[in-house]
Design a protein around this motif. Sequence first.
Motif, short mmCIF file in Angstrom:
data_model
loop_
_atom_site.label_atom_id
_atom_site.label_comp_id
_atom_site.label_asym_id
_atom_site.label_seq_id
_atom_site.Cartn_x
_atom_site.Cartn_y
_atom_site.Cartn_z
N THR A 59 0.85 -1.20 0.00
CA THR A 59 0.00 0.00 0.00
C THR A 59 0.88 1.24 0.00
O THR A 59 2.09 1.16 0.23
CB THR A 59 -0.86 0.05 1.28
OG1 THR A 59 0.06 0.15 2.40
CG2 THR A 59 -1.72 -1.19 1.43
N LYS A 60 0.24 2.39 -0.18
CA LYS A 60 0.98 3.65 -0.13
C LYS A 60 1.60 3.85 1.25
O LYS A 60 2.67 4.44 1.38
CB LYS A 60 0.04 4.80 -0.50
CG LYS A 60 0.77 6.10 -0.72
CD LYS A 60 -0.05 7.10 -1.49
CE LYS A 60 0.44 8.52 -1.30
NZ LYS A 60 1.84 8.74 -1.68
N ASP A 61 0.93 3.33 2.28
CA ASP A 61 1.46 3.44 3.63
C ASP A 61 2.83 2.74 3.74
O ASP A 61 3.71 3.19 4.48
CB ASP A 61 0.47 2.80 4.60
CG ASP A 61 0.46 3.52 5.91
OD1 ASP A 61 0.31 4.76 5.91
OD2 ASP A 61 0.64 2.85 6.95
N ASP A 62 3.02 1.66 3.00
CA ASP A 62 4.32 0.98 3.01
C ASP A 62 5.40 1.85 2.38
O ASP A 62 6.55 1.84 2.81
CB ASP A 62 4.23 -0.35 2.25
CG ASP A 62 3.23 -1.31 2.88
OD1 ASP A 62 3.13 -1.31 4.12
OD2 ASP A 62 2.54 -2.03 2.13
N LEU A 63 5.02 2.62 1.34
CA LEU A 63 5.98 3.55 0.73
C LEU A 63 6.34 4.65 1.73
O LEU A 63 7.51 5.04 1.85
CB LEU A 63 5.41 4.16 -0.55
CG LEU A 63 5.12 3.19 -1.71
CD1 LEU A 63 4.56 3.96 -2.92
CD2 LEU A 63 6.37 2.42 -2.14
N ALA A 64 5.32 5.12 2.47
CA ALA A 64 5.58 6.15 3.49
C ALA A 64 6.63 5.67 4.49
O ALA A 64 7.52 6.43 4.90
CB ALA A 64 4.28 6.49 4.21
#
Length: 378
Positions: free
Chosen positions: A160-165
């Motif tokens: 998810t985008k949260d993992d990129l964060a």
Amino acid sequence: MNVYVAGTGMTKFGKHAENSMELSVEAAAKAMEDAGIAPEEIEELYVGNFAQNLFEGQAHLGPALYGSLGLKNNIKATHVESACASGSFALHEAFRAIKGGFAKTVMVVGVEKMTAKTTPEITGILATAGDAFYEAPCGITFPGYYALMASYYLKNIGGTKDDLAEIAIKNHYHASKNPYAQFQREITKEMYYGSPIIAEPLCLYDCSPISDGAAAMILTSEKKDVELASCEAAVSRMALAERGEDISWLEGVEIAGKRAYNVAGVAPEDIDVAEVHDCFTIAEVQNIEALGFYKHGEGIKAAKEKETYFDGKKPVNTDGGLKAKGHPVGATGVSMAIEVVKQLHNEAHNQVKGAEVGLISNVGGSGPSCVVGILRRS
Ligand SMILES: CC(C)(COP(=O)(O)OP(=O)(O)OC[C@H]1O[C@@H](n2cnc3c(N)ncnc32)[C@H](O)[C@@H]1OP(=O)(O)O)[C@@H](O)C(=O)NCCC(=O)NCCS
């Protein structure tokens, strides 16, 4: 012939008033001092640089730096260009010169002075490292290339985008301890989500910045305590559309990595610390998977699970990476190797306990030019 690291030097990365020659001289002079050698002892010079002709009007950096540095004996001095992998391709040439018995002491300098231009001008210059005939006319830029790869990965592979964060937060955390880094500040998830979108799904904190800087390394055949055990290159197709269905897979990194492991006689599990090409957060994931540290689809969770922190089980980008240390394109590959040398000398700002073997993976463009190098205590 074995290849060893005699000395290293670099400038801080960030915005500098100095031009590319002044930055290069600063880094090279530090490397010569660190190695304890005089200019006349350098037998070959390789300067890794992407586009100083477009950024500053100065091409032909080999002879330009030969003169500025006061090197002697009309040695071979040449400019090596392979987009964002220019620095590591220069290292690769120097490695081969010594390995092949052509020289005993070789200097590598990586440099880029980018900030004198505006962001749109710089974006246009960087885009020349992509496919100029079919892709660029569609308006694609580097944030766009990596946004396409990130979108494919998040939709079809996982995460998810949260993992990129979490990757951005980790690399800013590492950079906060590194005095050579452009951004010596931590970021929070709120800051990440509050930052502007650059190319969906990538926001400001997914991107490496625009930077100036230089990094230098002197290689020698004389035995020293850190060996450059391998430095291997591979290419893959330039255009994303030519790379098969899974555009997120970096085939060039996979192949360069296998060659580098083979020459050094090590395996992914032997790597204690790695500097990999995180020009955008998704690229860190692509690299650690193609290098065999994680299975495809699993590397994206590594930062969230704290595994890629300097004190985690697979430390990655302990100097802050391109994301937060900065990305003066031609200097990046050499600066990666310098961080690994510091780790092996037990002198890093985010020291990995007992590091014996380190790896660099430097990528040019959206993935076609790849160099993987392995350094170890000797
Ligand atoms: C992301 C990007 C477009 C931002 O450029 P910009 O909008 O002109 O940003 P500015 O230089 O005006 O900076 C605005 C603020 O954001 C910060 N900033 C800029 N880029 C940043 C980044 N990548 N990460 C974190 N902060 C950043 C600046 O420090 C500045 O902060 P301040 O207001 O507190 O001083 C630019 O950094 C970029 O193009 N990056 C990608 C470079 C690239 O493609 N490299 C090749 C990779 S293959």
